[in-house]
Write a protein that holds these residues in place. Sequence first.
Motif, PDB file in Angstrom:
ATOM      1  N   ASN A 240       0.837  -1.197   0.000  1.00  0.00           N
ATOM      2  CA  ASN A 240       0.000   0.000   0.000  1.00  0.00           C
ATOM      3  C   ASN A 240       0.872   1.247   0.000  1.00  0.00           C
ATOM      4  N   ALA A 241       0.475   2.229  -0.804  1.00  0.00           N
ATOM      5  CA  ALA A 241       1.253   3.462  -0.906  1.00  0.00           C
ATOM      6  C   ALA A 241       0.346   4.608  -1.355  1.00  0.00           C
ATOM      7  N   ARG A 242       0.887   5.834  -1.259  1.00  0.00           N
ATOM      8  CA  ARG A 242       0.203   7.030  -1.757  1.00  0.00           C
ATOM      9  C   ARG A 242       1.180   7.798  -2.635  1.00  0.00           C
ATOM     10  N   ARG A 252      -4.226   6.980  -3.802  1.00  0.00           N
ATOM     11  CA  ARG A 252      -4.006   5.701  -3.120  1.00  0.00           C
ATOM     12  C   ARG A 252      -3.742   4.610  -4.165  1.00  0.00           C
ATOM     13  N   ILE A 253      -2.575   4.033  -4.085  1.00  0.00           N
ATOM     14  CA  ILE A 253      -2.157   3.034  -5.061  1.00  0.00           C
ATOM     15  C   ILE A 253      -1.587   1.831  -4.334  1.00  0.00           C
ATOM     16  N   GLN A 254      -1.262   0.800  -5.104  1.00  0.00           N
ATOM     17  CA  GLN A 254      -0.449  -0.291  -4.601  1.00  0.00           C
ATOM     18  C   GLN A 254       0.803  -0.373  -5.457  1.00  0.00           C
ATOM     19  N   LEU A 255       1.928  -0.387  -4.775  1.00  0.00           N
ATOM     20  CA  LEU A 255       3.233  -0.462  -5.411  1.00  0.00           C
ATOM     21  C   LEU A 255       3.627  -1.925  -5.533  1.00  0.00           C
ATOM     22  N   GLY A 256       3.883  -2.368  -6.761  1.00  0.00           N
ATOM     23  CA  GLY A 256       4.219  -3.765  -7.003  1.00  0.00           C
ATOM     24  C   GLY A 256       5.661  -3.938  -7.439  1.00  0.00           C
ATOM     25  N   VAL A 257       6.292  -4.998  -6.954  1.00  0.00           N
ATOM     26  CA  VAL A 257       7.664  -5.343  -7.342  1.00  0.00           C
ATOM     27  C   VAL A 257       7.637  -6.715  -7.995  1.00  0.00           C
ATOM     28  N   LYS A 258       8.251  -6.832  -9.171  1.00  0.00           N
ATOM     29  CA  LYS A 258       8.326  -8.111  -9.873  1.00  0.00           C
ATOM     30  C   LYS A 258       9.666  -8.218 -10.580  1.00  0.00           C
ATOM     31  N   GLY A 285      15.738   4.300  -3.418  1.00  0.00           N
ATOM     32  CA  GLY A 285      16.083   4.406  -2.003  1.00  0.00           C
ATOM     33  C   GLY A 285      14.816   4.497  -1.175  1.00  0.00           C
ATOM     34  N   TYR A 286      14.966   4.658   0.111  1.00  0.00           N
ATOM     35  CA  TYR A 286      13.803   4.707   0.989  1.00  0.00           C
ATOM     36  C   TYR A 286      14.115   5.490   2.257  1.00  0.00           C
ATOM     37  N   THR A 287      13.060   5.980   2.898  1.00  0.00           N
ATOM     38  CA  THR A 287      13.135   6.571   4.222  1.00  0.00           C
ATOM     39  C   THR A 287      12.167   5.798   5.107  1.00  0.00           C
ATOM     40  N   SER A 288      11.944   6.280   6.324  1.00  0.00           N
ATOM     41  CA  SER A 288      11.047   5.568   7.240  1.00  0.00           C
ATOM     42  C   SER A 288       9.596   5.595   6.765  1.00  0.00           C
ATOM     43  N   ASP A 289       9.228   6.583   5.936  1.00  0.00           N
ATOM     44  CA  ASP A 289       7.833   6.686   5.504  1.00  0.00           C
ATOM     45  C   ASP A 289       7.660   6.844   4.001  1.00  0.00           C
ATOM     46  N   ALA A 290       8.697   6.535   3.209  1.00  0.00           N
ATOM     47  CA  ALA A 290       8.574   6.709   1.756  1.00  0.00           C
ATOM     48  C   ALA A 290       9.579   5.825   1.020  1.00  0.00           C
ATOM     49  N   PHE A 291       9.218   5.511  -0.220  1.00  0.00           N
ATOM     50  CA  PHE A 291      10.129   4.841  -1.156  1.00  0.00           C
ATOM     51  C   PHE A 291      10.215   5.731  -2.381  1.00  0.00           C
ATOM     52  N   GLU A 308       8.294   9.762  -5.760  1.00  0.00           N
ATOM     53  CA  GLU A 308       8.278   9.513  -4.330  1.00  0.00           C
ATOM     54  C   GLU A 308       6.922   8.923  -3.951  1.00  0.00           C
ATOM     55  N   LEU A 309       6.937   7.731  -3.393  1.00  0.00           N
ATOM     56  CA  LEU A 309       5.715   7.024  -3.010  1.00  0.00           C
ATOM     57  C   LEU A 309       5.736   6.836  -1.500  1.00  0.00           C
ATOM     58  N   PHE A 310       4.684   7.292  -0.838  1.00  0.00           N
ATOM     59  CA  PHE A 310       4.651   7.283   0.617  1.00  0.00           C
ATOM     60  C   PHE A 310       4.152   5.930   1.131  1.00  0.00           C
ATOM     61  N   THR A 311       5.026   5.233   1.838  1.00  0.00           N
ATOM     62  CA  THR A 311       4.722   3.920   2.388  1.00  0.00           C
ATOM     63  C   THR A 311       5.688   3.638   3.530  1.00  0.00           C
ATOM     64  N   ASN A 312       5.243   2.871   4.509  1.00  0.00           N
ATOM     65  CA  ASN A 312       6.158   2.478   5.592  1.00  0.00           C
ATOM     66  C   ASN A 312       6.847   1.156   5.285  1.00  0.00           C
ATOM     67  N   GLU A 313       6.693   0.667   4.029  1.00  0.00           N
ATOM     68  CA  GLU A 313       7.316  -0.595   3.604  1.00  0.00           C
ATOM     69  C   GLU A 313       8.490  -0.355   2.666  1.00  0.00           C
ATOM     70  N   GLY A 314       9.057   0.854   2.720  1.00  0.00           N
ATOM     71  CA  GLY A 314      10.120   1.217   1.779  1.00  0.00           C
ATOM     72  C   GLY A 314      11.327   0.300   1.832  1.00  0.00           C
ATOM     73  N   GLU A 315      11.732  -0.087   3.033  1.00  0.00           N
ATOM     74  CA  GLU A 315      12.899  -0.969   3.157  1.00  0.00           C
ATOM     75  C   GLU A 315      12.629  -2.329   2.525  1.00  0.00           C
ATOM     76  N   THR A 316      11.418  -2.880   2.737  1.00  0.00           N
ATOM     77  CA  THR A 316      11.072  -4.178   2.152  1.00  0.00           C
ATOM     78  C   THR A 316      11.050  -4.101   0.631  1.00  0.00           C
ATOM     79  N   VAL A 317      10.476  -3.007   0.097  1.00  0.00           N
ATOM     80  CA  VAL A 317      10.440  -2.808  -1.356  1.00  0.00           C
ATOM     81  C   VAL A 317      11.857  -2.762  -1.919  1.00  0.00           C
ATOM     82  N   SER A 318      12.729  -1.984  -1.269  1.00  0.00           N
ATOM     83  CA  SER A 318      14.103  -1.854  -1.728  1.00  0.00           C
ATOM     84  C   SER A 318      14.843  -3.187  -1.677  1.00  0.00           C
ATOM     85  N   ASP A 319      14.654  -3.931  -0.593  1.00  0.00           N
ATOM     86  CA  ASP A 319      15.312  -5.235  -0.470  1.00  0.00           C
ATOM     87  C   ASP A 319      14.862  -6.192  -1.572  1.00  0.00           C
TER      88      ASP A 319
END
Length: 390
Positions: A240-242, A252-258, A285-291, A308-319
């Motif tokens: 989930n992201a904005r 409001r969007i969903q950010l997908g990684v494939k 890159g990512y911060t605590s509240d954005a990717f 810039e997409l606002f999400t608290n899952e930025g680290e997981t997306v980057s990994d």
Amino acid sequence: MEELRNSRTHLPKEKVHKVDGVNYSNVERNSPKSLNLRVYLLDNEFKTLTYDHSTRAVDLIDQMSKKMSITNSENFGIFDVYTHNSRVEEKLLKDDDCISDVIKKHKKDRKIVFKCKMFRELNIINADEFSTHLYYIQTKENIISGYFNAPLHIAITLAAIEMQIEFGPFNPEKHKPGFIFPRIRDFFSERLLEQHGSKYIEKRLLDEYKQGEPKALLFLKKTYTLEAMKLSVFGCRFFNARQRRSRDIPERIQLGVKSIGIIIISQETREFLRQWSFETIFRWGYTSDAFYFQLRSLNDGISGTIWELFTNEGETVSDLLNMYQKYILDDIDELHCNQIYMSSDLAIIKIQSCWRGYRLRKKLGSIKKLLAAQMIVKIWRDFRNNKSLL
């Protein structure tokens, strides 16, 4: 989460103390350090693995891979699945996460699940028997739940394959109109049933089912997954992201990684909106509240567009992006060693990843060195981004 210890007749049973208020059932000791653990699959089947105080998530993956003869085990992961506010949540455990620490947090509605964390198309095509089953059950769940938004014609094809898997070849004496109607929700998403109606979909399904030729079970499972690969969202893991950059895209969007890069879909309708391949992405890159990610510029001296997409899952997306790119590079290195032609797009990925410090990170042996390198890279990226925005 249920824990069981192996039985030994010469050792007495002992009760497990309450953990987070949960009184676990009686267990039996196998050894002073070893316990048995049920690791579930998405079809609710489970495999019994062993763990102790030092077992990490990667050790469970290794056990499962050896037990079930899984090739390309790097595509799979251990997930902590639980219910929060009446919603099922899941967390992918990192390789170094200690299993005993995770178990201590478990309540009755939590379980450890083994499933795919990366869908790499070439590995799916050449998958072993058990991996083929894992890809199939995960793809099936994503289709039926609506996680992957499949159009009706693809959903019909997939459901007809699933009918053969579950009921065998079409039999006109048994498979008549109304046969599957009570279970139609086991084959189609709620969205499709609301849009087209259950009776119409059942008629289309039976017509497609009639045309199927008898095939082996393993072939059908692989065919199901390969057919789903036609979807633009296939293999995506969504977050989930904005976004506030484009007025043409919902906030409001969903950010997908494939395996090919990044896509975004509507959070409300799950409609496909935009896609960026690794070849067009300069860095992320990512911060605590954005990717955030920056696109490659076609003009020298001009910085590429930054999203810039606002999400608290930025680290997981980057990994996850790093994991996909790492294995793309491994495939490229294998092609290079075998003196196979490398396309310009793959060459671009290789150059970008070397620039991003991939080779340096690969050689770093200790966690301290890796964390130090990541901190330096983050500071450098932040400096470059802030400088370009001035």
